[in-house]
Write an enzyme that holds these catalytic residues in place. Structure first.
Site, PDB file in Angstrom:
ATOM      1  N   ASP A   1     -65.165   3.594 -35.887  1.00 27.35           N
ATOM      2  CA  ASP A   1     -65.998   4.636 -36.440  1.00 27.35           C
ATOM      3  C   ASP A   1     -67.322   4.086 -37.368  1.00 27.35           C
ATOM      4  O   ASP A   1     -67.337   2.881 -37.178  1.00 27.35           O
ATOM      5  CB  ASP A   1     -65.235   5.593 -37.307  1.00 27.35           C
ATOM      6  CG  ASP A   1     -64.272   4.942 -38.063  1.00 27.35           C
ATOM      7  OD1 ASP A   1     -64.395   3.409 -38.242  1.00 27.35           O
ATOM      8  OD2 ASP A   1     -63.394   5.249 -38.645  1.00 27.35           O
TER       9      ASP A   1
ATOM     10  N   ASN B   1     -53.825  10.390 -45.845  1.00 23.60           N
ATOM     11  CA  ASN B   1     -53.791  11.896 -45.146  1.00 23.60           C
ATOM     12  C   ASN B   1     -53.432  11.795 -43.805  1.00 23.60           C
ATOM     13  O   ASN B   1     -53.535  12.834 -43.281  1.00 23.60           O
ATOM     14  CB  ASN B   1     -54.958  12.678 -45.549  1.00 23.60           C
ATOM     15  CG  ASN B   1     -56.079  12.204 -44.931  1.00 23.60           C
ATOM     16  OD1 ASN B   1     -56.187  11.179 -44.070  1.00 23.60           O
ATOM     17  ND2 ASN B   1     -57.260  12.796 -44.937  1.00 23.60           N
TER      18      ASN B   1
ATOM     19  N   HIS C   1     -55.244  10.226 -41.326  1.00 23.95           N
ATOM     20  CA  HIS C   1     -56.183  10.004 -40.596  1.00 23.95           C
ATOM     21  C   HIS C   1     -56.119   8.766 -39.533  1.00 23.95           C
ATOM     22  O   HIS C   1     -55.521   7.680 -40.202  1.00 23.95           O
ATOM     23  CB  HIS C   1     -57.648  10.553 -41.185  1.00 23.95           C
ATOM     24  CG  HIS C   1     -58.223   9.105 -42.159  1.00 23.95           C
ATOM     25  ND1 HIS C   1     -58.696   9.616 -43.148  1.00 23.95           N
ATOM     26  CD2 HIS C   1     -58.270   8.048 -41.752  1.00 23.95           C
ATOM     27  CE1 HIS C   1     -59.022   8.664 -43.795  1.00 23.95           C
ATOM     28  NE2 HIS C   1     -58.876   7.740 -42.787  1.00 23.95           N
TER      29      HIS C   1
ATOM     30  N   GLU D   1     -59.428  13.399 -39.248  1.00 26.45           N
ATOM     31  CA  GLU D   1     -58.965  14.101 -40.508  1.00 26.45           C
ATOM     32  C   GLU D   1     -58.091  15.120 -40.105  1.00 26.45           C
ATOM     33  O   GLU D   1     -58.116  15.470 -39.114  1.00 26.45           O
ATOM     34  CB  GLU D   1     -60.110  14.592 -41.164  1.00 26.45           C
ATOM     35  CG  GLU D   1     -61.210  13.538 -41.750  1.00 26.45           C
ATOM     36  CD  GLU D   1     -60.805  12.855 -42.992  1.00 26.45           C
ATOM     37  OE1 GLU D   1     -59.469  12.271 -43.009  1.00 26.45           O
ATOM     38  OE2 GLU D   1     -61.526  12.445 -43.840  1.00 26.45           O
TER      39      GLU D   1
HETATM   40  C1  GLP Z   1     -61.046   4.518 -43.384  1.00 21.38           C
HETATM   41  C2  GLP Z   1     -61.123   4.098 -42.010  1.00 21.38           C
HETATM   42  C3  GLP Z   1     -59.950   3.997 -41.231  1.00 21.38           C
HETATM   43  C4  GLP Z   1     -58.854   3.249 -42.118  1.00 21.38           C
HETATM   44  C5  GLP Z   1     -58.732   4.058 -43.267  1.00 21.38           C
HETATM   45  C6  GLP Z   1     -57.597   3.321 -44.342  1.00 21.38           C
HETATM   46  O1  GLP Z   1     -61.179   5.819 -43.669  1.00 21.38           O
HETATM   47  N1  GLP Z   1     -62.191   4.829 -41.178  1.00 21.38           N
HETATM   48  O2  GLP Z   1     -60.097   3.878 -39.953  1.00 21.38           O
HETATM   49  O3  GLP Z   1     -57.636   3.082 -41.490  1.00 21.38           O
HETATM   50  O4  GLP Z   1     -59.852   3.979 -44.039  1.00 21.38           O
HETATM   51  O5  GLP Z   1     -58.287   2.283 -44.943  1.00 21.38           O
HETATM   52  P1  GLP Z   1     -57.537   1.414 -45.762  1.00 21.38           P
HETATM   53  O6  GLP Z   1     -56.853   0.324 -44.718  1.00 21.38           O
HETATM   54  O7  GLP Z   1     -58.431   0.486 -46.866  1.00 21.38           O
HETATM   55  O8  GLP Z   1     -56.231   1.787 -46.393  1.00 21.38           O
END
Ligand code: GLP
Length: 241
Positions: free
Chosen positions: A67, A136, A138, A143
């Protein structure tokens, strides 16, 4: 799903890097799906270390990121393009033409999304997709309430995600509220998936993802239907299983 629990973030990072390195060793022209967020940072650091020791070669590796924030260009310090360059790409011998990240500044979003899917197909599909997970549930930026049949598309971020990701920005207002993300269908088409989660704040989501029902309310729960998923957890993320 194969669940592997290790002691802490350090061990998780090493094991994840070893799995990625094995994939590259077994198939030097692997197509890797890559993730951003804090969780994979340690794995990328370890992978760079393995590369520097001369044990893996990125020259034929092809990558597709999950993304990108909509509206941020490559030079923006908060863009995922910048993140990838800073955490891994600038340290290894990857061919710049083999790196793919959705263009957050694309004028024609639909064309960008269709083109991204085409490039994945032309590359032969994703061999190993690395995933983190949002609080959440995702994956990528898919989402809650996601359509499981979606491919790469423009998404509107949840308040919870904006709040969680605001730690990387000067203020909440600066966090983009949209992103271009691979869809659940894109992710589910990968041959193998490696999902990483670390820390207590992910524990409940991880338990629901593994033991709960499959529902668009918790996008990662769809992974229960994938035939080859490794869920790599540290003890805190596994504490509610
Ligand atoms: C972002 C990314 C996800 C990732 C998520 C969790 O929203 N788009 O791909 O898995 O954050 O991030 P973290 O690893 O910092 O908890």
């Amino acid at each position: 799903m194969r669940i592997i629990t290790v002691k802490d973030y350090e061990e998780l990072s090493k094991k994840a890097a070893n799995i990625l390195a094995s994939q590259i060793t077994l198939k030097p022209n692997s197509v890797l799906g890559l993730a951003t967020g804090s969780t994979p940072v340690g794995a990328y650091r370890e992978l760079v270390r393995i590369y520097k020791e001369g044990d893996i070669n990125f020259s034929e590796v092809v990558t597709f990121n999950l993304d990108e924030y909509y509206g941020l260009d490559k030079e923006n310090l908060q863009s995922y393009y910048y993140f990838m360059r800073d955490n891994i790409f600038k340290f290894v011998n990857i061919n710049i033409n083999n790196i793919h990240i959705p263009d957050g500044r694309a004028k024609n979003i639909e064309q960008e999304c269709i083109g991204y899917e085409d490039k994945i197909k032309q590359a032969g599909g994703i061999d190993l997709q690395l995933l983190g997970i949002g609080r959440n549930g995702h994956i990528g930026f898919n989402e809650p309430d996601v359509k499981f049949e979606a491919q790469t598309h423009l998404v509107t971020l949840d308040e919870d995600t904006i709040e969680a990701n605001s730690r990387f920005f000067a203020s909440m207002e600066e966090v983009p509220d949209q992103a271009i993300s691979m869809g659940i269908k894109t992710i589910m088409h990968s041959r193998k998936i490696l999902l990483l989660a670390s820390g207590e704040e992910k524990a409940e989501t991880i338990n629901n993802m593994i033991n709960g029902k499959i529902t668009p309310e918790l996008p990662a729960s769809v992974l229960q239907l994938h035939p080859d998923v490794i869920v790599l957890l540290d003890e805190k993320a596994a504490s509610k299983l």
